[in-house]
Design an enzyme around this catalytic site. Structure first.
Site, PDB file in Angstrom:
ATOM      1  N   ASP A   1     -31.912  45.888  12.362  1.00  0.00           N
ATOM      2  CA  ASP A   1     -30.509  45.284  11.881  1.00  0.00           C
ATOM      3  C   ASP A   1     -30.669  45.769  10.338  1.00  0.00           C
ATOM      4  OD1 ASP A   1     -29.855  44.127  14.084  1.00  0.00           O
ATOM      5  OD2 ASP A   1     -29.795  42.092  13.510  1.00  0.00           O
TER       6      ASP A   1
ATOM      7  N   ASP B   1     -19.790  39.423  22.209  1.00  0.00           N
ATOM      8  CA  ASP B   1     -20.235  38.407  21.593  1.00  0.00           C
ATOM      9  C   ASP B   1     -19.354  37.140  21.971  1.00  0.00           C
ATOM     10  OD1 ASP B   1     -21.921  40.468  20.442  1.00  0.00           O
ATOM     11  OD2 ASP B   1     -20.664  40.437  18.606  1.00  0.00           O
TER      12      ASP B   1
END
Length: 249
Positions: A8, A131
């Site tokens: 990330d 998500d």
């Protein structure tokens, strides 16, 4: 079962967020390319990159770091990227740079026509990222909860021609609380394309549980905080998964 290390990217560094909060991040490395090489050397067979700044800005932000990762390991394994991908030009540029897959999340939910166009133009390279919290899809870096059911949207996107679905349980991501196996299997059973689990992988027991449902269509899992904190040894985890499914995939 593929264990896929996540890198990330925030401000050019490798970080992990807790439950998607940009203000609650831990930095694990200053050199993204070196981090990518670390995971490939440990046996990774795919990498998962996220442009965190891009996800919130709605456009690519960490392209320099992404290109450095592609230069370091792109010739060795496939790399997938999500975050800030909102137009076809960005997809084309990333694929030309050497990415194998781009992940479209918020833009797919808000503008399904864009996802359909992307699948038409770049067939075989588009993954959708869904998500969710309690079965409802979230967008905009998890900051907005929609009324869409994950399974319904995933079926629709499968019809568009996406290559696979990455399913993240927001309530568990970065919390080391275990994968939501039940919700992941429910989604995989509703689809014919591969599902990659994400959010909460914490230990070998999670790998055992995922391998037990691989036949349902759960093909991989994103490894985040657990492999950075040391709670899970990545190389040992991939070896375990290979042993459980009868050899290297």
């Amino acid at each position: 079962m593929l264990l896929i290390p996540a890198i990330d990217l925030k401000d050019g560094k490798c970080v992990r967020l807790k439950q998607g909060d940009m203000n609650d991040s831990t930095t694990f490395g200053e050199d993204p390319a070196a981090m990518a090489r670390r995971w490939v050397d440990a046996g990774a067979r795919r990498l998962h990159l996220v442009d965190l700044n891009g996800a919130f800005a709605g456009k690519p932000v960490n392209e320099g770091a992404i290109k450095s990762i592609i230069a370091a390991v792109g010739g060795d394994i496939p790399i997938q990227l999500g975050g800030g991908i909102r137009d076809l030009d960005t997809i084309e540029r990333y694929l030309d740079d050497g990415l194998s897959y781009v992940i479209i999340g918020t833009a797919a939910v808000k503008n399904p026509g864009f996802l359909r166009d992307a699948c038409t133009a770049f067939g075989g390279h588009i993954i959708v990222g869904l998500d969710a919290r309690d079965g409802k899809v979230a967008t905009d870096g998890w900051s907005k909860l929609t009324g869409h059911e994950v399974v319904d949207l995933a079926r629709k996107f499968q019809d568009y021609g996406v290559e696979g679905v990455i399913y993240t349980d927001i309530g568990r991501d970065g919390m080391l609380s275990g994968i939501n196996i039940e919700a992941t299997v429910k989604l995989a059973q509703a689809l014919t394309i591969p599902v990659i689990a994400s959010g909460g992988l914490s230990n070998m027991a999670d790998i055992d549980a995922l391998c037990a449902v691989e036949h349902e269509g759960v093909d991989g899992v994103i490894c985040g905080r657990s492999i950075y904190s040391g709670d899970l040894d990545f190389a040992a985890g991939q070896k375990r998964a290979d042993e459980l499914n009868g050899g290297r995939v």
